[in-house]
Write a protein that holds these residues in place. Sequence first.
Motif, PDB file in Angstrom:
ATOM      1  N   CYS A 249       0.891  -1.314  -0.084  1.00 10.77           N
ATOM      2  CA  CYS A 249       0.353  -0.074  -0.350  1.00 10.77           C
ATOM      3  C   CYS A 249       0.699   1.345   0.144  1.00 10.77           C
ATOM      4  O   CYS A 249       0.946   2.232  -0.826  1.00 10.77           O
ATOM      5  CB  CYS A 249      -0.729   0.122   1.291  1.00 10.77           C
ATOM      6  SG  CYS A 249      -2.523  -0.708   1.319  1.00 10.77           S
ATOM      7  N   CYS A 274      -6.169 -13.641  -0.676  1.00  6.05           N
ATOM      8  CA  CYS A 274      -7.703 -12.560  -0.272  1.00  6.05           C
ATOM      9  C   CYS A 274      -7.184 -11.008   0.745  1.00  6.05           C
ATOM     10  O   CYS A 274      -7.738 -10.364   0.309  1.00  6.05           O
ATOM     11  CB  CYS A 274      -8.274 -13.911   0.326  1.00  6.05           C
ATOM     12  SG  CYS A 274      -7.950 -14.293   1.872  1.00  6.05           S
ATOM     13  N   ARG A 277      -5.504  -8.469  -0.920  1.00  6.17           N
ATOM     14  CA  ARG A 277      -6.031  -7.909  -2.251  1.00  6.17           C
ATOM     15  C   ARG A 277      -7.254  -6.934  -1.631  1.00  6.17           C
ATOM     16  O   ARG A 277      -7.294  -6.124  -1.986  1.00  6.17           O
ATOM     17  CB  ARG A 277      -7.110  -9.059  -3.338  1.00  6.17           C
ATOM     18  CG  ARG A 277      -7.945  -8.169  -3.760  1.00  6.17           C
ATOM     19  CD  ARG A 277      -8.191  -9.823  -5.144  1.00  6.17           C
ATOM     20  NE  ARG A 277      -9.007  -9.334  -6.157  1.00  6.17           N
ATOM     21  CZ  ARG A 277      -9.653  -9.650  -7.026  1.00  6.17           C
ATOM     22  NH1 ARG A 277      -8.613 -11.008  -7.415  1.00  6.17           N
ATOM     23  NH2 ARG A 277     -10.636  -9.341  -7.883  1.00  6.17           N
ATOM     24  N   GLN A 278      -8.106  -7.418  -0.516  1.00  4.15           N
ATOM     25  CA  GLN A 278      -8.833  -6.335  -0.386  1.00  4.15           C
ATOM     26  C   GLN A 278      -8.802  -5.777   0.378  1.00  4.15           C
ATOM     27  O   GLN A 278      -9.344  -4.678  -0.227  1.00  4.15           O
ATOM     28  CB  GLN A 278      -9.846  -7.368   0.900  1.00  4.15           C
ATOM     29  CG  GLN A 278     -10.999  -6.748   1.602  1.00  4.15           C
ATOM     30  CD  GLN A 278     -11.416  -8.010   2.958  1.00  4.15           C
ATOM     31  OE1 GLN A 278     -11.027  -8.347   3.453  1.00  4.15           O
ATOM     32  NE2 GLN A 278     -12.484  -7.325   2.768  1.00  4.15           N
ATOM     33  N   ILE A 279      -7.342  -5.528   1.231  1.00  8.20           N
ATOM     34  CA  ILE A 279      -6.695  -4.255   1.866  1.00  8.20           C
ATOM     35  C   ILE A 279      -6.895  -3.040   0.335  1.00  8.20           C
ATOM     36  O   ILE A 279      -7.228  -1.829   0.660  1.00  8.20           O
ATOM     37  CB  ILE A 279      -5.875  -4.212   2.303  1.00  8.20           C
ATOM     38  CG1 ILE A 279      -6.124  -5.023   3.786  1.00  8.20           C
ATOM     39  CG2 ILE A 279      -5.185  -3.369   2.698  1.00  8.20           C
ATOM     40  CD1 ILE A 279      -6.544  -4.212   4.766  1.00  8.20           C
ATOM     41  N   GLU A 281      -8.115  -3.433  -2.427  1.00 12.10           N
ATOM     42  CA  GLU A 281      -9.106  -2.702  -3.263  1.00 12.10           C
ATOM     43  C   GLU A 281      -9.567  -1.676  -2.464  1.00 12.10           C
ATOM     44  O   GLU A 281      -9.978  -1.127  -3.711  1.00 12.10           O
ATOM     45  CB  GLU A 281      -9.785  -4.066  -3.128  1.00 12.10           C
ATOM     46  CG  GLU A 281      -9.452  -5.023  -4.526  1.00 12.10           C
ATOM     47  CD  GLU A 281     -10.633  -6.029  -5.647  1.00 12.10           C
ATOM     48  OE1 GLU A 281     -10.669  -6.225  -6.161  1.00 12.10           O
ATOM     49  OE2 GLU A 281     -11.421  -6.741  -4.299  1.00 12.10           O
ATOM     50  N   GLN A 282      -9.699  -1.770  -1.343  1.00 13.60           N
ATOM     51  CA  GLN A 282     -10.660  -1.182  -0.923  1.00 13.60           C
ATOM     52  C   GLN A 282      -9.921   0.313  -0.554  1.00 13.60           C
ATOM     53  O   GLN A 282     -10.535   1.372  -0.847  1.00 13.60           O
ATOM     54  CB  GLN A 282     -10.803  -1.730   0.852  1.00 13.60           C
ATOM     55  CG  GLN A 282     -11.501  -2.753   1.076  1.00 13.60           C
ATOM     56  CD  GLN A 282     -11.818  -3.290   2.318  1.00 13.60           C
ATOM     57  OE1 GLN A 282     -10.806  -2.721   3.391  1.00 13.60           O
ATOM     58  NE2 GLN A 282     -12.951  -4.009   2.795  1.00 13.60           N
ATOM     59  N   ARG A 283      -8.852   0.654  -1.270  1.00 16.72           N
ATOM     60  CA  ARG A 283      -8.010   1.294  -0.904  1.00 16.72           C
ATOM     61  C   ARG A 283      -7.683   2.411  -2.666  1.00 16.72           C
ATOM     62  O   ARG A 283      -7.802   3.901  -2.323  1.00 16.72           O
ATOM     63  CB  ARG A 283      -6.745   1.501  -0.254  1.00 16.72           C
ATOM     64  CG  ARG A 283      -7.019   0.772   1.429  1.00 16.72           C
ATOM     65  CD  ARG A 283      -5.321   1.136   2.662  1.00 16.72           C
ATOM     66  NE  ARG A 283      -5.451   0.681   3.437  1.00 16.72           N
ATOM     67  CZ  ARG A 283      -4.545   0.354   4.285  1.00 16.72           C
ATOM     68  NH1 ARG A 283      -3.342   1.130   4.009  1.00 16.72           N
ATOM     69  NH2 ARG A 283      -4.772   0.998   5.817  1.00 16.72           N
ATOM     70  N   TYR A 284      -7.424   1.645  -3.121  1.00 17.71           N
ATOM     71  CA  TYR A 284      -7.025   2.085  -4.529  1.00 17.71           C
ATOM     72  C   TYR A 284      -8.050   1.569  -5.444  1.00 17.71           C
ATOM     73  O   TYR A 284      -7.786   1.809  -6.749  1.00 17.71           O
ATOM     74  CB  TYR A 284      -5.853   2.181  -4.869  1.00 17.71           C
ATOM     75  CG  TYR A 284      -5.255   1.824  -3.243  1.00 17.71           C
ATOM     76  CD1 TYR A 284      -4.868   3.783  -3.009  1.00 17.71           C
ATOM     77  CD2 TYR A 284      -4.299   1.295  -2.231  1.00 17.71           C
ATOM     78  CE1 TYR A 284      -3.374   4.013  -1.602  1.00 17.71           C
ATOM     79  CE2 TYR A 284      -3.875   1.431  -1.497  1.00 17.71           C
ATOM     80  CZ  TYR A 284      -3.398   2.979  -1.269  1.00 17.71           C
ATOM     81  OH  TYR A 284      -2.179   3.463   0.117  1.00 17.71           O
ATOM     82  N   GLY A 285      -8.719   0.572  -5.114  1.00 20.57           N
ATOM     83  CA  GLY A 285      -9.166  -0.221  -6.960  1.00 20.57           C
ATOM     84  C   GLY A 285      -8.152  -0.815  -7.176  1.00 20.57           C
ATOM     85  O   GLY A 285      -7.472  -1.870  -6.977  1.00 20.57           O
TER      86      GLY A 285
END
Length: 312
Positions: A249, A274, A277-279, A281-285
Motif C-alpha cells: 500500500c 485474499c 487483495r481486499q486491503i 481494493e478498498q483503498r486504491y481499486g
Amino acid sequence: MGVFLGIDTSNYTTSMALLNTDSNELIQRKKLLSVQDGALGLRQSDALFQHVRQLPDMASDLFKELPDLCLTGIGVSTQPRRHKDSYMPCFLAGESQARTVAALLHIPLFSFSHQEGHIAAALYGSGHLDWLEHPFLAFHFSGGTSEGLYVKPKERWIEVEKVASSLDLKAGQAVDRVGKMLGLPFPAGPWLEELALKSQKHFPVRPVMKGYDCSLSGVENRCRAMLEKGESPADIAQYCLDFLAASICAMTEALLKKYKGIPLLFAGGVMCNCFIRQIIEQRYGGVFCPPVFSSDNAAGIAVLAARAAREV
C-alpha cells in the motif's frame, strides 16, 4: 489469426498454453517443480533438469485437446526481465524446445521475459488486454520479484520500466521463510493464508520506505521474535500478511503521487492472497489477476506471441 503456443519454464513451474485467437479459447497446463521437504527453493541445475523431463509429457497432454493442431507461432520466456543482465538457466529448457519446434514447423518464434508474461496473463485473465495500448502501473509481487512497474506499449512488445522495488527480501521469499519457521509446506502462500484466517488480530504496521522502494527484511525477524515468545502461529501468519499489505500500500500510494490517475494492475502469486487483495481494493481499486493466472504460467506468453504476430 490462428493458434499460438506459449512456453514458460520458471524456477518453480513448468507451463505451456495454447491460445486460439479465432475463438479466444485458451488451454494451459502447468506443474510445480519438486522441492525437497524443508527446502526454500531449487538450485538452477535441478530446476533445469526437471523442466527438461516435464516438458514432453506436458506437450503430449496439452496437444490432445487439439488433435488437428496447426500452430501459427510460438512464444517463450527466455529471461526473468527484459534486461541484458537478467538471466536464469531454467529458461533455457523452454527456449530450446521452442526454437526446435519453430525451426521444424517454419513458424515465427517470439521471445519475452517472464515478467512480461505475468503482466499479459493478468490482463488477459481480467479482461483488460486493451490496456496494452496505453500506459499503466503494474505491481508484480511473487517469489522472486517485488516491483512497481511503469508499462507502456512499444511496437510488438511492451516496455516495462522498474520504478519501485523491495530493497532486500522479496514478498514471496518472506512468505516462504515465515512459512518454513511455522512448519508449512513450500511454497507456503496458500498455507499461510489459511493459517492467518484463524487469527482474531490485525497488526498496525509502519512500513519501511525509502522513496518509492520498500524494505521487507524486518518481517522475518519480527515473526521469529513472535515465535520465540510463544505467540500463536495464526497470529504470526497474520502479522506477516499485515506487514506485506502495508508495504504494498505504501509503495502504491507513493507511486500514485507521481503517476496521477493512471490505471493499476496487480499481478504475481502474492497478489492472489485474499487479505492483501481486499486491503488494496478498498483503498486504491485497481485490477487484479484471477488466481488461475496469478502463479507462474505460460498464458501471458501465448497472448503476447499472438499480439506480436499481428504486428509483423
